[in-house]
Design a protein around this motif. Structure first.
Motif, PDB file in Angstrom:
ATOM      1  N   GLY A 111      -1.788  15.957 -19.129  1.00 18.30           N
ATOM      2  CA  GLY A 111      -3.032  15.795 -18.370  1.00 18.30           C
ATOM      3  C   GLY A 111      -2.845  15.230 -16.978  1.00 18.30           C
ATOM      4  O   GLY A 111      -3.844  14.896 -16.316  1.00 18.30           O
ATOM      5  N   CYS A 112      -1.607  15.087 -16.531  1.00 17.52           N
ATOM      6  CA  CYS A 112      -1.343  14.495 -15.208  1.00 17.52           C
ATOM      7  C   CYS A 112      -0.846  15.563 -14.232  1.00 17.52           C
ATOM      8  O   CYS A 112       0.041  16.358 -14.581  1.00 17.52           O
ATOM      9  CB  CYS A 112      -0.307  13.374 -15.317  1.00 17.52           C
ATOM     10  SG  CYS A 112      -0.802  12.027 -16.409  1.00 17.52           S
TER      11      CYS A 112
ATOM     12  N   ALA B  92       0.144  12.039  -5.814  1.00 18.14           N
ATOM     13  CA  ALA B  92       0.553  10.652  -6.041  1.00 18.14           C
ATOM     14  C   ALA B  92      -0.266  10.035  -7.167  1.00 18.14           C
ATOM     15  O   ALA B  92       0.254   9.271  -7.994  1.00 18.14           O
ATOM     16  CB  ALA B  92       0.381   9.843  -4.757  1.00 18.14           C
ATOM     17  N   GLU B  93      -1.573  10.386  -7.214  1.00 17.15           N
ATOM     18  CA  GLU B  93      -2.420   9.842  -8.279  1.00 17.15           C
ATOM     19  C   GLU B  93      -1.945  10.313  -9.654  1.00 17.15           C
ATOM     20  O   GLU B  93      -1.918   9.535 -10.615  1.00 17.15           O
ATOM     21  CB  GLU B  93      -3.886  10.261  -8.059  1.00 17.15           C
ATOM     22  CG  GLU B  93      -4.543   9.628  -6.853  1.00 17.15           C
ATOM     23  CD  GLU B  93      -4.239  10.380  -5.556  1.00 17.15           C
ATOM     24  OE1 GLU B  93      -4.790  10.011  -4.508  1.00 17.15           O
ATOM     25  OE2 GLU B  93      -3.417  11.342  -5.609  1.00 17.15           O
ATOM     26  N   GLY B  94      -1.584  11.584  -9.771  1.00 15.50           N
ATOM     27  CA  GLY B  94      -1.125  12.121 -11.045  1.00 15.50           C
ATOM     28  C   GLY B  94       0.180  11.478 -11.491  1.00 15.50           C
ATOM     29  O   GLY B  94       0.373  11.183 -12.679  1.00 15.50           O
ATOM     30  N   ARG B  95       1.087  11.264 -10.519  1.00 17.07           N
ATOM     31  CA  ARG B  95       2.365  10.629 -10.861  1.00 17.07           C
ATOM     32  C   ARG B  95       2.144   9.178 -11.292  1.00 17.07           C
ATOM     33  O   ARG B  95       2.783   8.687 -12.231  1.00 17.07           O
ATOM     34  CB  ARG B  95       3.323  10.711  -9.674  1.00 17.07           C
ATOM     35  CG  ARG B  95       3.780  12.131  -9.378  1.00 17.07           C
ATOM     36  CD  ARG B  95       4.925  12.164  -8.386  1.00 17.07           C
ATOM     37  NE  ARG B  95       4.523  11.695  -7.055  1.00 17.07           N
ATOM     38  CZ  ARG B  95       4.009  12.481  -6.103  1.00 17.07           C
ATOM     39  NH1 ARG B  95       3.814  13.774  -6.345  1.00 17.07           N
ATOM     40  NH2 ARG B  95       3.691  11.990  -4.924  1.00 17.07           N
TER      41      ARG B  95
ATOM     42  N   GLY C   4       8.199  10.344 -11.379  1.00 13.64           N
ATOM     43  CA  GLY C   4       7.192   9.603 -10.618  1.00 13.64           C
ATOM     44  C   GLY C   4       7.549   9.394  -9.172  1.00 13.64           C
ATOM     45  O   GLY C   4       6.779   8.758  -8.431  1.00 13.64           O
ATOM     46  N   GLN C   5       8.734   9.896  -8.767  1.00  9.07           N
ATOM     47  CA  GLN C   5       9.214   9.769  -7.390  1.00  9.07           C
ATOM     48  C   GLN C   5       9.312   8.306  -6.966  1.00  9.07           C
ATOM     49  O   GLN C   5       8.901   7.905  -5.874  1.00  9.07           O
ATOM     50  CB  GLN C   5       8.327  10.570  -6.424  1.00  9.07           C
ATOM     51  CG  GLN C   5       8.369  12.066  -6.682  1.00  9.07           C
ATOM     52  CD  GLN C   5       7.616  12.881  -5.654  1.00  9.07           C
ATOM     53  OE1 GLN C   5       7.256  12.387  -4.578  1.00  9.07           O
ATOM     54  NE2 GLN C   5       7.377  14.148  -5.970  1.00  9.07           N
ATOM     55  N   LEU C   6       9.855   7.499  -7.892  1.00  3.89           N
ATOM     56  CA  LEU C   6      10.141   6.100  -7.607  1.00  3.89           C
ATOM     57  C   LEU C   6      11.571   5.806  -8.049  1.00  3.89           C
ATOM     58  O   LEU C   6      11.963   6.207  -9.153  1.00  3.89           O
ATOM     59  CB  LEU C   6       9.192   5.177  -8.377  1.00  3.89           C
ATOM     60  CG  LEU C   6       7.849   4.793  -7.753  1.00  3.89           C
ATOM     61  CD1 LEU C   6       7.090   3.885  -8.718  1.00  3.89           C
ATOM     62  CD2 LEU C   6       8.053   4.071  -6.426  1.00  3.89           C
ATOM     63  N   PRO C   7      12.385   5.129  -7.244  1.00  5.01           N
ATOM     64  CA  PRO C   7      13.719   4.750  -7.699  1.00  5.01           C
ATOM     65  C   PRO C   7      13.616   3.898  -8.972  1.00  5.01           C
ATOM     66  O   PRO C   7      12.698   3.074  -9.099  1.00  5.01           O
ATOM     67  CB  PRO C   7      14.287   3.941  -6.532  1.00  5.01           C
ATOM     68  CG  PRO C   7      13.491   4.381  -5.349  1.00  5.01           C
ATOM     69  CD  PRO C   7      12.126   4.694  -5.857  1.00  5.01           C
ATOM     70  N   PRO C   8      14.515   4.088  -9.942  1.00  3.11           N
ATOM     71  CA  PRO C   8      14.435   3.345 -11.200  1.00  3.11           C
ATOM     72  C   PRO C   8      14.353   1.836 -11.018  1.00  3.11           C
ATOM     73  O   PRO C   8      13.607   1.164 -11.735  1.00  3.11           O
ATOM     74  CB  PRO C   8      15.723   3.756 -11.926  1.00  3.11           C
ATOM     75  CG  PRO C   8      16.072   5.086 -11.359  1.00  3.11           C
ATOM     76  CD  PRO C   8      15.619   5.056  -9.935  1.00  3.11           C
TER      77      PRO C   8
END
Length: 650
Positions: free
Chosen positions: A378-379, A384-387, A418-422
Motif C-alpha cells: 500500500g506504499c 518520499a511520503e510512501g517511503r 527507503g533511500q536512507l543510509p542504514p
C-alpha cells in the motif's frame, strides 16, 4: 519454578533410561547395551546405543547423547520442567518446588490429577468414536473420497461421532458428570440445564500433546453444513494458542525431512501424510502464535508456512510472520508458501503431483522477503511520503527480530528501499524509541548503539545457561555471550550456543581410569588405600575428580553416570568428566571381570609412574640422606613386582 538438584539426581537414579527411550524407539539387546535406529536422524542401520549401566544414550551417527530427561526434551519436545514432571509421575515421586508454598503445591497436585482425569475421559470418547467409524459407511466414504487410507486413519486416530444429541450417554453412564462438560465433550444449556453432545455427525480428529495424550478434538462435517470445523473449547488440558494438530504424529518425520510444514486444517495434515508429506502440522482454528513457533523450533530449525493465496491466506500469513519474527535467528529458516487461490495443499498435490509441491516448498518466500513485502504494501515508493510510510510499517517488524546478521542485512535493504543510509535509519529509529518509549519488552540503549531498541539488553548479569539456574535446569546449553556491560546493561544473543565438541586427544591413563570409574563407580569399592592415594594424587583436574568421586561413593554409594553428571553441574571437574565420557571412545561396556582387570592394569602403570618419580627424588637426595638409598631399594622391589605382574597379565 525451581526444582532442587538433589531431586533431579534422585529421579535419574529411580528411572531407567532404557524404559524411557523404549517408549519411543524399538530397542534390541546388543552385548551390555541396547541398540536401535536413531530417532534424531534418518538411518537404516542402528547406531543409537542406550547404556543401562551409565543410564545414558548416545548416537554414533549424529552425536546426540544424554540422560532420560534430555531424551524427553530432545525427542518429545518437552521443556525441562515438563520432562522432570513426566518422569516423576512414572516413578511415583512428587516434584518438590523450593519457591512454592505448600498451598500452591497442593493446588498444583490437584490440577495435575484433574488433567490426568480429563485426558482419560477424552481417550474413552475417542475409543468409542473410532469404533463408530468402522460401522459408518458415510464417514468411511468421505475419508476414502479425500484419499485417506485405513492405515493413515489409524495412525491419526480418526473416528466418527454419530448423529443424535446424547450419543456419549452410552459411553459414559454418568452422563451428568461435570467432567464431561469440563473436557468439552458435552454442552450444558444455561437456560434449562439440559445436556447434549458437542460433536454430532462429524469425522473426529483427536488432538494430542507432545507426549501423545489426547487433550481435545476437532470435528469436520461430512457435507457442507456450518460450521465446517468444530473444535474443543479451552479446557484445563487444551489451549489452542499453544498446541498444534499432528505434531505428535509428525515429530519424527519433521526431523527426517528437515523441516515442519504448517497448514491451515486438519484434513490438510492427514491428506499430506497420505501423499508423502508426514511432516505437516496445523494450527487449531486460530492464528499462528509465538508459542506455536517456539514449539516447532524444538524439533527443527526450518519451518515452512503454507497458506492459500487469497486475501484470507495473506492475513493468516501476516499473523504467522509476527509470531515467527522473535525466533528468526541466523541459524533458523522461516518461509512462506502461497498456493494458487483455488488450491489447498491436498488439491494442489492431486492436480500437479508431490514433486511439484516439493519444488514449491523449496521455492517458498523467505521471511526476509515477506517482511519487505509486508512493509511496502500500500506504499508508493516513488514518493518520499510512501517511503516514509513503508519504513514506519517496517520498524516494529524489524525490531522484533533477534540481533544478528539477518537483522542487520534487513536494515540495509530497508534503508535502500527507503533511500536512507542504514546508519541514519538505525539512529532515527533509536531516537524514536527513546522519544516514544521502546517497543514492548525492549530497552533503549544509552551508548549510541544503532541497535539500541532491541530486546537484547538486560538489567541483570547474563545467565550463562539456557533456561537459567532458577528453572532448576542444569541440562540446557550455555548462552552465547555478545557485547559487554555498558551503562549497567548486558547485551546477549537470545540463541542457545552449541557447545564446541570436545577434542579427543590420545586418552591418557588418568583419562581412561576416570572413564572406567565414572561408568562403573562400584569398582572404587575394590581398590586398596594405595590405589586411592595414587588416583587422588594425580595432577589437577584428574586428582580432584577422583577425590570428588570417592566422596560421592561414601555419601551415596555407587551411582550411574547419568546421576553423577547432574551432581557435577557447576563443579570444577565437570568439563573433564564430560570430555572423557563423550564420543565413541567413551564406551566402556563389556564383561565386568575384564573391565576390572583393565582398571587394575591402568592403576599398576600409574603406580609404577609414581614410583619412578619418587626414585628420581631419592637419588637427588641420597648425597645428604643416607636412608634415601634404602627407600630407593624398597621402591625398586615394589616396582619390579608390579612390572612382573603386568608382563604376566599381557
Amino acid at each position: 519454578m525451581s526444582i532442587p538438584q538433589s531431586f533431579i539426581q534422585e529421579l535419574l537414579a529411580r528411572v531407567d533410561v532404557v524404559d524411557v527411550v523404549g517408549r519411543y524407539v524399538q530397542l534390541k539387546k546388543s552385548g551390555a547395551n541396547f541398540m536401535g535406529l536413531c530417532p534424531f536422524h534418518g538411518e537404516k542401520s542402528p547406531s543409537f546405543s542406550v547404556s543401562p549401566s551409565k543410564q545414558f544414550f548416545h548416537c554414533f551417527g549424529c552425536g546426540k547423547n544424554g540422560n532420560a530427561i534430555g531424551f524427553l526434551m530432545d525427542h518429545a519436545g518437552m521443556g525441562f520442567v515438563e520432562a522432570v514432571q513426566d518422569l516423576a509421575q512414572q516413578a511415583g515421586l512428587q516434584v518438590p518446588q523450593d519457591d512454592v508454598s505448600p498451598q500452591e503445591r497442593e493446588r498444583a497436585a490437584a490440577q495435575r490429577q484433574k488433567q490426568a482425569t480429563l485426558t482419560e475421559v477424552l481417550d474413552k470418547a475417542g475409543e468409542a468414536w473410532r469404533g463408530h467409524l468402522r460401522h459408518s459407511p458415510r464417514a468411511i466414504q468421505y475419508l476414502k473420497g479425500r484419499g485417506v487410507s485405513g492405515q493413515v486413519a489409524k495412525r491419526y486416530g480418526l473416528g466418527y461421532a454419530p448423529e443424535g444429541w446424547r450419543g456419549l450417554a452410552s459411553v459414559f453412564p454418568e452422563y451428568d458428570s461435570p467432567l464431561l462438560e469440563e473436557s468439552g465433550l458435552v454442552i450444558v444449556n444455561q437456560e434449562d440445564g439440559k445436556r447434549y453432545d458437542r460433536f454430532r455427525d462429524r469425522v473426529m480428529f483427536p488432538i494430542r500433546n507432545v507426549k501423545g495424550e489426547c487433550i481435545g478434538y476437532g470435528g469436520r462435517v461430512l457435507g457442507d453444513d456450518k460450521p465446517k470445523y468444530l473444535n474443543s473449547p479451552e479446557t484445563p488440558v487444551f489451549h489452542k494458542g499453544r498446541e498444534l494438530y499432528g505434531l505428535f504424529e509428525a515429530r519424527n518425520a519433521i526431523r527426517e525431512q528437515g523441516y515442519a510444514l504448517v497448514t491451515e486444517g486438519y484434513m490438510d495434515v492427514v491428506a499430506l501424510a497420505q501423499l508423502g508429506f508426514p511432516n505437516a502440522v496445523a494450527t487449531l482454528g486460530t492464528a499462528c502464535t509465538p508459542e506455536h513457533v517456539h514449539k516447532l523450533f524444538r524439533f527443527t530449525d526450518q519451518v515452512v508456512f503454507s497458506f492459500d493465496g487469497d486475501a484470507a491466506g495473506r492475513r493468516a500469513a501476516r499473523k504467522a510472520l509476527e509470531g515467527a519474527l522473535p525466533y528468526a535467528s541466523d541459524t533458523r529458516s522461516v518461509k512462506f508458501l502461497f498456493l494458487p487461490a483455488d488450491h489447498d495443499p491436498d488439491s494442489f498435490i492431486r492436480a500437479y503431483g508431490p514433486d511439484a509441491f516439493a519444488r514449491h516448498v523449496g521455492d517458498a518466500m523467505p521471511l526476509s522477503r515477506f517482511v519487505l513485502e509486508a512493509a511496502r504494501e500500500g506504499c508508493d515508493l516513488g514518493t518520499a511520503e510512501g517511503r516514509a510510510h513503508m519504513l514506519s510499517n517496517a520498524r516494529p517488524l524489524w525490531a522484533a527480530l533477534p540481533d544478528g546478521a539477518l537483522k542487520r542485512q534487513l536494515l540495509a535493504e530497508l534503508g535502500d528501499l527507503g533511500q536512507l543510509p542504514p546508519k541514519e535509519l538505525a539512529e532515527l529509529w533509536a531516537q524514536e524509541g527513546a522519544r516514544h518509549g521502546a517497543v514492548a519488552g525492549t530497552t533503549p540503549a544509552h551508548d549510541g548503539s544503532p541497535f539500541g531498541n532491541e530486546p537484547a539488553w538486560s538489567q541483570e548479569p547474563p545467565d550463562m545457561w539456557h533456561g537459567g539456574p532458577a528453572s532448576g535446569d542444569p541440562m540446557r546449553r550455555p548462552w552465547r555471550k555478545t557485547g559487554e556491560w555498558k551503562n549497567g546493561r548486558w547485551r546477549r544473543d537470545d540463541r542457545p550456543a552449541q557447545p564446541p565438541l570436545p577434542r579427543t586427544p590420545l586418552a591418557g591413563r588418568a583419562d581412561h581410569a576416570a572413564r572406567l570409574l565414572l561408568s562403573h563407580m562400584q569398582f572404587l569399592e575394590d581398590l586398596s588405600h594405595e590405589d586411592h592415594t595414587t588416583l587422588c594424587d594425580q595432577p589437577a583436574p584428574h586428582g580432584p575428580l577422583f577425590l570428588w568421586l570417592e566422596g560421592q561413593l561414601h555419601e551415596h554409594g555407587p551411582r550411574s553416570w547419568a546421576v553423577l553428571r547432574e551432581a557435577l553441574a557447576g563443579h570444577g571437574c565437570q568439563a573433564l568428566a564430560e570430555r572423557v565420557m563423550t564420543g565413541s571412545h567413551a564406551q566402556t561396556e563389556g564383561d565386568e571381570t575384564e573391565l576390572r582387570a583393565e582398571l587394575r592394569g591402568l592403576l599398576d602403570r600409574m603406580l609404577i609412574d609414581a614410583i619412578k618419580q619418587q626414585q628420581s627424588a631419592l637419588i637427588a637426595a641420597a648425597a645428604n640422606d643416607p636412608a634415601a638409598l634404602e627407600r630407593y631399594r624398597l621402591l625398586q622391589e615394589r616396582r619390579r613386582a608390579l612390572e612382573k605382574g603386568l608382563s604376566h597379565g599381557a
